[in-house]
Write a protein that holds these residues in place. Sequence first.
Motif, short mmCIF file in Angstrom:
data_model
loop_
_atom_site.label_atom_id
_atom_site.label_comp_id
_atom_site.label_asym_id
_atom_site.label_seq_id
_atom_site.Cartn_x
_atom_site.Cartn_y
_atom_site.Cartn_z
N ARG A 1 0.83 -1.21 0.00
CA ARG A 1 0.00 0.00 0.00
C ARG A 1 0.86 1.26 0.00
NH1 ARG A 1 -3.61 1.04 5.19
NH2 ARG A 1 -1.52 1.47 5.98
N ASN A 2 2.00 1.22 0.64
CA ASN A 2 2.83 2.41 0.78
C ASN A 2 3.72 2.68 -0.43
OD1 ASN A 2 1.73 2.85 3.28
ND2 ASN A 2 3.50 2.09 4.43
N ASP A 3 3.80 1.75 -1.35
CA ASP A 3 4.59 1.96 -2.56
C ASP A 3 3.69 2.55 -3.65
OD1 ASP A 3 5.74 1.10 -5.31
OD2 ASP A 3 7.42 0.74 -3.94
N THR A 4 3.87 3.81 -3.93
CA THR A 4 2.97 4.53 -4.83
C THR A 4 2.91 3.91 -6.21
OG1 THR A 4 3.40 6.59 -3.63
CG2 THR A 4 2.42 6.77 -5.83
N ARG A 5 4.08 3.53 -6.76
CA ARG A 5 4.11 2.96 -8.11
C ARG A 5 3.27 1.68 -8.18
NH1 ARG A 5 6.29 -1.15 -10.79
NH2 ARG A 5 7.33 -1.93 -8.91
N TRP B 1 1.00 0.56 -5.90
CA TRP B 1 -0.39 0.76 -5.47
C TRP B 1 -1.23 1.38 -6.57
CZ3 TRP B 1 -3.09 -1.41 -1.85
CH2 TRP B 1 -4.29 -0.84 -1.40
N ASP B 2 -0.69 2.38 -7.23
CA ASP B 2 -1.46 3.06 -8.28
C ASP B 2 -1.69 2.17 -9.50
OD1 ASP B 2 -1.58 5.26 -6.69
OD2 ASP B 2 -0.05 6.40 -7.76
N GLN C 1 -7.13 -3.00 -4.51
CA GLN C 1 -6.82 -2.07 -3.43
C GLN C 1 -7.77 -2.26 -2.26
OE1 GLN C 1 -6.93 1.83 -5.20
NE2 GLN C 1 -4.87 1.67 -6.05
#
Length: 344
Positions: A74-78, A80-81, A88
């Motif tokens: 969840r904390n890794d933007t690449r 997660w997005d 999600q």
Amino acid sequence: MVRDAPLFALLLLALSALSASLVDAREHGQPSLVLPLLDSLEQGLRFFTENTASVNVDGMFALRLTQGQLVDIRNDTRVWDSLSSEIQDKITAMIEIPDAIYAETHAQMAQFKPAYFALFLPALTRPVHVDWRRQSLNLPTWDIVSETADYVMSQQAQTVHNYTETDICYSNILSNSKCEISKFCANMLMRPNKKQYASTHQLLYTQMAEIQGCSEELERSLQKWYAKSVDDVKEDLCRNIYKDASIVYARTNPASTLSDIFLEQNAVCLSAGFIEFLRFDWLSAVLSWQRMNGCFGLEVDDANPVTGRRLLMERSMGGGCGSHISGLATTYLSTFLKNLLFLL
């Protein structure tokens, strides 16, 4: 002769093809491998929510490791997005489950084995994060047939692991705010070519140091006494563990009393980022061991669940299900998921 030297190259080719399929599938919001992994993991976590009366310390520690892996995703933007909203939502919901289980079970765990509960308490109250970086092993070749024969000869002695020694070292690191590393525990960590729980618990000691914020002191101690870095030690351990796991796998599919150690071997090295453990044949075997209710275990007397672990560490959850092995399975599935997503 079984040779695993080309495994990394083959794995990259397989993952390259899988990456293309995931890109296509994401256009429809449903990556083909991620959802089955998540479904299996969700089943495993739900099993714990429905059987909280039998959760033990080892099971809870495994659930916190699982939670840490999901939080990292969840904390890794690449990463997660790139996931669909459906995925999600599943991950977000699963992140909350260990908190609810701990709130309901901490009193009974403290009463069931108070000294063991106190030992692991710092790692039971929050998500557990361990140092991860993508890395590869320099794997040798070996003869699985002859190695398996030797393995059978030593299996009983290796299964009866000296838990007292590792418990002492875990206690020292988890209760030591000054991060003092004893020579006794450093010696335990550096013993070469151990098997089964002896080797996984060596690696777990380095991860306990990370959990407690003692990585720098462990690094200084190993450099001083052995001229080795923590990364060097982890690589040596996981190379040895991979060889051991390959032999265990040859004797574990279908599930046997070695299933527990096989899950632990994979979980600890995947959590450190060793890509060789991202094996789809091993994943397929593990998924086949999961029962309809989401648990893992063996068809044995519930009073004596046999997993290769001493009974102090395992606890029956009914129907042949074990708390430790079921928790390990959730950790393995979450570490596999994290490594897969971070690689693609």
